[in-house]
Design an enzyme around this catalytic site. Structure first.
Site, mmCIF file in Angstrom:
data_model
loop_
_atom_site.group_PDB
_atom_site.id
_atom_site.type_symbol
_atom_site.label_atom_id
_atom_site.label_comp_id
_atom_site.label_asym_id
_atom_site.label_seq_id
_atom_site.Cartn_x
_atom_site.Cartn_y
_atom_site.Cartn_z
ATOM 1 N N THR A 1 -6.677 -0.169 -11.797
ATOM 2 C CA THR A 1 -5.884 -0.013 -13.009
ATOM 3 C C THR A 1 -4.596 -0.789 -12.784
ATOM 4 O O THR A 1 -4.511 -1.599 -11.860
ATOM 5 C CB THR A 1 -5.642 1.472 -13.357
ATOM 6 O OG1 THR A 1 -5.060 1.570 -14.660
ATOM 7 C CG2 THR A 1 -4.791 2.180 -12.339
ATOM 8 N N TYR A 2 -3.596 -0.554 -13.613
ATOM 9 C CA TYR A 2 -2.308 -1.217 -13.440
ATOM 10 C C TYR A 2 -1.211 -0.165 -13.387
ATOM 11 O O TYR A 2 -1.397 0.963 -13.825
ATOM 12 C CB TYR A 2 -2.044 -2.228 -14.564
ATOM 13 C CG TYR A 2 -1.966 -1.602 -15.934
ATOM 14 C CD1 TYR A 2 -0.741 -1.203 -16.468
ATOM 15 C CD2 TYR A 2 -3.114 -1.392 -16.688
ATOM 16 C CE1 TYR A 2 -0.667 -0.607 -17.721
ATOM 17 C CE2 TYR A 2 -3.047 -0.804 -17.940
ATOM 18 C CZ TYR A 2 -1.828 -0.423 -18.453
ATOM 19 O OH TYR A 2 -1.754 0.171 -19.684
ATOM 20 N N GLY B 1 -5.255 7.941 -18.967
ATOM 21 C CA GLY B 1 -6.436 7.439 -19.652
ATOM 22 C C GLY B 1 -7.705 7.753 -18.887
ATOM 23 O O GLY B 1 -7.824 8.794 -18.235
ATOM 24 N N ALA B 2 -8.656 6.830 -18.954
ATOM 25 C CA ALA B 2 -9.962 7.042 -18.323
ATOM 26 C C ALA B 2 -9.850 7.295 -16.823
ATOM 27 O O ALA B 2 -10.661 8.033 -16.247
ATOM 28 C CB ALA B 2 -10.868 5.844 -18.590
ATOM 29 N N ALA B 3 -8.838 6.707 -16.177
ATOM 30 C CA ALA B 3 -8.657 6.906 -14.732
ATOM 31 C C ALA B 3 -8.410 8.367 -14.382
ATOM 32 O O ALA B 3 -8.683 8.797 -13.259
ATOM 33 C CB ALA B 3 -7.509 6.039 -14.222
ATOM 34 N N SER C 1 -3.688 3.435 -17.181
ATOM 35 C CA SER C 1 -2.846 3.057 -16.051
ATOM 36 C C SER C 1 -2.555 4.199 -15.089
ATOM 37 O O SER C 1 -3.112 5.281 -15.195
ATOM 38 C CB SER C 1 -1.514 2.479 -16.533
ATOM 39 O OG SER C 1 -0.741 3.517 -17.119
ATOM 40 N N LYS D 1 0.843 -1.193 0.000
ATOM 41 C CA LYS D 1 0.000 0.000 0.000
ATOM 42 C C LYS D 1 0.879 1.244 0.000
ATOM 43 O O LYS D 1 1.894 1.296 0.695
ATOM 44 C CB LYS D 1 -0.874 -0.022 1.254
ATOM 45 C CG LYS D 1 -1.728 1.197 1.486
ATOM 46 C CD LYS D 1 -2.554 0.981 2.745
ATOM 47 C CE LYS D 1 -3.308 2.206 3.152
ATOM 48 N NZ LYS D 1 -4.129 2.000 4.339
#
Length: 131
Positions: A57-58, A73-75, A25, A9
């Site tokens: 996401t990654y 991107g979308a994130a 990502s 974390k």
């Protein structure tokens, strides 16, 4: 039966960039990934502390020591630059492994520099002296 356990974390990192036109990502300072035991391209769950959004996401490894946290991107639509995010990575473990497991928890300062690394996650309120 296996358990899904918190593996690593990064706590309350500050979003430095959000790039809607990137393929996808989250770009994370390599030093933070290594400290948390998170690999490049590994799936992470992200929670935005300010707005409560939670998504997956990654990771993509960013420049070591840069403090970079960039949602791509979308994130990028889920956060705002300056928001605090929590990145969490999980692992499947047998009951025996789970009993002995302690996650790597990385606390960062406002520049996303490592302030403290622990091997436990406990209930409690964050205070300046805790971080």
């Amino acid at each position: 039966m296996n358990y899904t356990m918190l593996k690593g974390k990064i706590h309350r990192a500050v979003v430095k960039q959000a790039d809607l036109n990137y393929v996808g990502s989250i770009t994370v300072d390599t030093k933070l990934l290594e400290a948390a035991g998170i690999l490049e391209y590994e799936m992470v769950q992200i929670v935005d502390v300010e707005n409560g959004n939670r998504f997956e996401t990654y990771t993509i490894a960013g420049e070591p020591g840069s403090g970079m946290i960039c949602l791509n991107g979308a994130a990028a639509r889920q956060v705002a630059v300056g928001d605090h995010v929590i990145l969490m990575c999980y692992a499947q473990m047998t009951p025996e492994e789970a009993k002995e497991h302690h996650p790597k928890v990385v606390f960062v300062d406002d520049e996303n520099k490592i302030a403290r690394v622990t091997n436990y996650e406990k209930h409690g309120k964050l205070t300046e002296d805790f971080i």
